[in-house]
Scaffold this motif. Structure first.
Motif, mmCIF file in Angstrom:
data_model
loop_
_atom_site.group_PDB
_atom_site.id
_atom_site.type_symbol
_atom_site.label_atom_id
_atom_site.label_comp_id
_atom_site.label_asym_id
_atom_site.label_seq_id
_atom_site.Cartn_x
_atom_site.Cartn_y
_atom_site.Cartn_z
ATOM 1 N N GLU A 168 0.620 -1.030 0.523
ATOM 2 C CA GLU A 168 -0.101 0.315 -0.032
ATOM 3 C C GLU A 168 0.495 1.185 0.086
ATOM 4 O O GLU A 168 1.540 1.522 0.515
ATOM 5 N N LEU A 169 0.416 2.085 -1.046
ATOM 6 C CA LEU A 169 1.510 3.315 -0.764
ATOM 7 C C LEU A 169 0.749 4.472 0.046
ATOM 8 O O LEU A 169 1.488 5.078 0.292
ATOM 9 N N LYS A 185 5.262 -0.888 2.406
ATOM 10 C CA LYS A 185 5.193 0.610 1.572
ATOM 11 C C LYS A 185 5.127 0.137 0.601
ATOM 12 O O LYS A 185 6.513 1.243 0.733
ATOM 13 N N GLU A 186 5.153 0.106 -0.240
ATOM 14 C CA GLU A 186 5.282 -0.165 -2.118
ATOM 15 C C GLU A 186 4.798 0.239 -3.057
ATOM 16 O O GLU A 186 3.622 -0.090 -2.798
ATOM 17 N N ASP A 187 5.703 0.774 -3.604
ATOM 18 C CA ASP A 187 4.372 0.073 -4.893
ATOM 19 C C ASP A 187 4.700 -0.518 -5.825
ATOM 20 O O ASP A 187 5.271 -1.091 -6.361
ATOM 21 N N LEU A 188 3.417 -1.216 -5.690
ATOM 22 C CA LEU A 188 3.079 -2.434 -6.608
ATOM 23 C C LEU A 188 3.442 -2.748 -7.901
ATOM 24 O O LEU A 188 3.748 -3.465 -8.805
ATOM 25 N N TRP A 189 3.315 -1.199 -8.943
ATOM 26 C CA TRP A 189 3.935 -1.421 -10.586
ATOM 27 C C TRP A 189 4.520 -1.651 -10.110
ATOM 28 O O TRP A 189 6.214 -1.591 -11.261
ATOM 29 N N GLN A 190 6.150 -0.729 -8.925
ATOM 30 C CA GLN A 190 7.650 -1.861 -8.660
ATOM 31 C C GLN A 190 8.208 -2.710 -8.605
ATOM 32 O O GLN A 190 9.163 -3.097 -8.096
ATOM 33 N N VAL A 191 6.697 -4.026 -7.980
ATOM 34 C CA VAL A 191 7.365 -4.897 -6.922
ATOM 35 C C VAL A 191 7.158 -6.123 -8.037
ATOM 36 O O VAL A 191 6.437 -6.552 -8.558
ATOM 37 N N ASN A 192 8.289 -6.867 -7.385
ATOM 38 C CA ASN A 192 8.526 -8.409 -8.661
ATOM 39 C C ASN A 192 7.618 -9.312 -7.831
ATOM 40 O O ASN A 192 7.946 -9.262 -6.890
#
Length: 118
Positions: free
Chosen positions: A16-17, A42-49
């Protein structure tokens, strides 16, 4: 994430951002007795592998589903399952559905989604 953990899916991890939603998620985990058992980052789903994920649950607006479908197709293994809450993936056929209206969810098996795409 809490329900995934209750159903035996491990690890149970959410991204969740929005800092307010992140705090709310952590509070709800603590209140339910799952602090330390589930994680919210707190991570950007688009950047997570997501290549190591086998169960993905998403609750996102319809406008986000087409680009997310592309990401999931590129990264998830064949044995992965995707569950979408509230809004289905527009170009995927679900392997199962549950509920109705605002409480409806759609489950997709990546192997079947890929087979249909070919």
């Amino acid at each position: 994430v809490l329900e995934a953990y209750k159903q035996g899916l491990r690890p149970a991890l959410g991204y969740e951002l929005n800092p307010w939603l992140l705090c709310l998620a952590n509070y709800r985990a603590w209140k339910a007795g799952y602090h330390g058992k589930v994680s919210f980052l707190k991570e950007d789903l688009w950047q997570v592998n997501l290549s190591n994920c086998h169960n993905v649950i998403v609750f996102l607006a319809p406008s986000v589903k087409p680009p997310l479908a592309t990401k999931l197709l590129a990264e998830l293994p064949d044995d992965a399952r995707v569950v979408a809450g509230r809004f289905p993936f527009p170009c995927w056929t679900p392997s199962s559905t549950l509920g109705q209206g605002l409480e409806q969810v759609w489950a997709y098996d990546m192997k079947e989604v890929r087979r249909e795409a070919q």
